[in-house]
Write a protein that holds these residues in place. Sequence first.
Motif, mmCIF file in Angstrom:
data_model
loop_
_atom_site.group_PDB
_atom_site.id
_atom_site.type_symbol
_atom_site.label_atom_id
_atom_site.label_comp_id
_atom_site.label_asym_id
_atom_site.label_seq_id
_atom_site.Cartn_x
_atom_site.Cartn_y
_atom_site.Cartn_z
ATOM 1 N N ILE A 240 -5.562 3.145 8.491
ATOM 2 C CA ILE A 240 -4.975 2.003 7.895
ATOM 3 C C ILE A 240 -4.900 1.225 7.959
ATOM 4 C CG2 ILE A 240 -3.132 0.465 9.619
ATOM 5 C CD1 ILE A 240 -3.023 2.409 11.628
ATOM 6 N N SER A 241 -4.045 0.764 6.996
ATOM 7 C CA SER A 241 -5.658 -0.697 6.259
ATOM 8 C C SER A 241 -4.110 -1.956 5.358
ATOM 9 C CB SER A 241 -5.808 -0.085 4.846
ATOM 10 O OG SER A 241 -4.743 -0.197 3.604
ATOM 11 N N THR A 242 -4.720 -3.163 5.420
ATOM 12 C CA THR A 242 -3.278 -4.270 4.899
ATOM 13 C C THR A 242 -4.050 -4.789 3.444
ATOM 14 O OG1 THR A 242 -5.392 -6.430 5.587
ATOM 15 C CG2 THR A 242 -3.435 -4.663 7.040
ATOM 16 N N SER A 243 -3.683 -5.248 2.773
ATOM 17 C CA SER A 243 -4.317 -6.100 1.101
ATOM 18 C C SER A 243 -5.778 -6.975 1.822
ATOM 19 C CB SER A 243 -2.985 -6.813 0.725
ATOM 20 O OG SER A 243 -3.669 -7.342 -0.881
ATOM 21 N N SER A 244 -6.098 -6.965 0.585
ATOM 22 C CA SER A 244 -7.611 -8.377 1.151
ATOM 23 C C SER A 244 -7.130 -9.677 0.059
ATOM 24 C CB SER A 244 -9.186 -7.123 0.559
ATOM 25 O OG SER A 244 -8.692 -7.141 -0.573
ATOM 26 N N GLU A 245 -6.873 -9.187 -0.483
ATOM 27 C CA GLU A 245 -5.558 -10.338 -2.003
ATOM 28 C C GLU A 245 -4.485 -11.362 -1.088
ATOM 29 O OE1 GLU A 245 -5.911 -9.166 -5.658
ATOM 30 O OE2 GLU A 245 -7.916 -9.308 -4.843
ATOM 31 N N ASP A 246 -3.726 -10.474 -1.622
ATOM 32 C CA ASP A 246 -1.952 -11.258 -0.966
ATOM 33 C C ASP A 246 -1.692 -11.553 0.067
ATOM 34 O OD1 ASP A 246 -1.806 -11.606 -3.721
ATOM 35 O OD2 ASP A 246 -1.147 -9.377 -4.174
ATOM 36 N N GLU A 252 -0.622 -0.444 4.796
ATOM 37 C CA GLU A 252 -0.419 0.632 4.253
ATOM 38 C C GLU A 252 -1.766 1.729 4.425
ATOM 39 O OE1 GLU A 252 -0.134 0.132 0.032
ATOM 40 O OE2 GLU A 252 2.000 -0.327 0.408
ATOM 41 N N MET A 253 -1.797 3.009 4.184
ATOM 42 C CA MET A 253 -2.600 4.320 4.505
ATOM 43 C C MET A 253 -3.204 3.607 3.129
ATOM 44 S SD MET A 253 -2.075 5.135 7.196
ATOM 45 C CE MET A 253 -3.682 6.091 7.270
ATOM 46 N N CYS A 254 -4.925 3.647 2.721
ATOM 47 C CA CYS A 254 -5.508 3.512 1.910
ATOM 48 C C CYS A 254 -7.225 5.285 2.019
ATOM 49 C CB CYS A 254 -6.229 1.892 1.527
ATOM 50 S SG CYS A 254 -7.472 2.092 2.883
ATOM 51 N N LYS A 255 -7.638 4.986 1.019
ATOM 52 C CA LYS A 255 -9.199 5.676 1.475
ATOM 53 C C LYS A 255 -9.766 5.186 1.555
ATOM 54 C CE LYS A 255 -8.702 10.068 -0.338
ATOM 55 N NZ LYS A 255 -9.227 10.731 0.716
ATOM 56 N N VAL A 256 -11.222 5.454 1.981
ATOM 57 C CA VAL A 256 -11.741 4.546 3.455
ATOM 58 C C VAL A 256 -12.749 3.347 1.950
ATOM 59 C CG1 VAL A 256 -13.629 6.014 3.206
ATOM 60 C CG2 VAL A 256 -13.735 4.554 4.887
ATOM 61 N N ASP A 257 -12.496 3.791 1.027
ATOM 62 C CA ASP A 257 -13.583 3.023 -0.471
ATOM 63 C C ASP A 257 -12.414 2.628 -1.620
ATOM 64 O OD1 ASP A 257 -12.336 6.039 -1.255
ATOM 65 O OD2 ASP A 257 -14.470 5.892 -2.422
ATOM 66 N N ALA A 258 -11.116 2.281 -0.783
ATOM 67 C CA ALA A 258 -10.367 1.945 -1.879
ATOM 68 C C ALA A 258 -10.618 0.209 -1.870
ATOM 69 C CB ALA A 258 -8.801 2.007 -1.186
ATOM 70 N N HIS A 259 -10.633 -0.417 -3.296
ATOM 71 C CA HIS A 259 -10.655 -1.714 -3.830
ATOM 72 C C HIS A 259 -9.336 -2.777 -3.107
ATOM 73 C CE1 HIS A 259 -14.310 -0.780 -5.686
ATOM 74 N NE2 HIS A 259 -13.694 0.389 -6.063
#
Length: 269
Positions: A240-246, A252-259
């Motif tokens: 489970i993840s969020t955007s680091s910029e906007d 959303e779901m993301c891979k652990v190494d997603a930028h």
Amino acid sequence: MCDFDLSQALDGPLGPDNTECESRCFEMTDMKDEIIKLDVGLDLVVSHNPRTMKSVATVLLAVNRMKKPPTRSPWELSDNELCAVIMDSLLDETIVKTVADVSTGKERIIFQRTSSWECTLCDSSQKAIICKSEELKLQAATLKGGYGDRKVNFKLVNYVSTGPCRPNGQTVVLSIKNHNLYIACNMEGNRAQLNLEECSEENLRRISNDGNMDRFLFQVGTTGVNVTTFESVKYRGWFISTSSEDDNQPVEMCKVDAHQRVTAFRMNY
């Protein structure tokens, strides 16, 4: 010599040649090992060591309790015949278990519901998790004073698991408090998707990994003091993840190494 009667281990009394058998059982002369060909690439090595009354009784009891007992008295069977009977009896049961394991494809794990607690979540950038009710989508937003009531109150239910390959750590199901909406992870193509799904609490009381209900399960990880990650149990490596910029972007779901994605959260009780 001892008070154990070998006839107790057999269906019938010993035959008339029992003197010969007794002599063979207690032969104290060392002999060379005997190799018996059971199958291609499978040999049985029989070491002829001095035998005791206990070892003889054990063999007799084992043969007498086989699922496929010999049709003739054990004393009438040659060494090769007796070994074949023993191997047939043992191999039949082993093959059944092996086929059962192959048919399942993986070890079955049962997750049983235990305790629960309530909290709100914000990511490590201090963005709170909110819900746009009209779209039933979770978002991460920076809330200013007076908008704290927009935070989603989550109910986290803890699960304990049983099975030889059960995951380590804490496993939870996340739902929106006072609603039958649960966070689920589903795979669409080659990408995991986070959705809010309606489900009854009763259907989630007990979950196994051989169905599709484990899409609601998440593994809790710790990356620092009060900092937590949520990894999908069904689709390992997706968090489970969020955007680091906007701001005001979907959770959303993301891979652990997603930028440009944040996977660390703080739970506020």
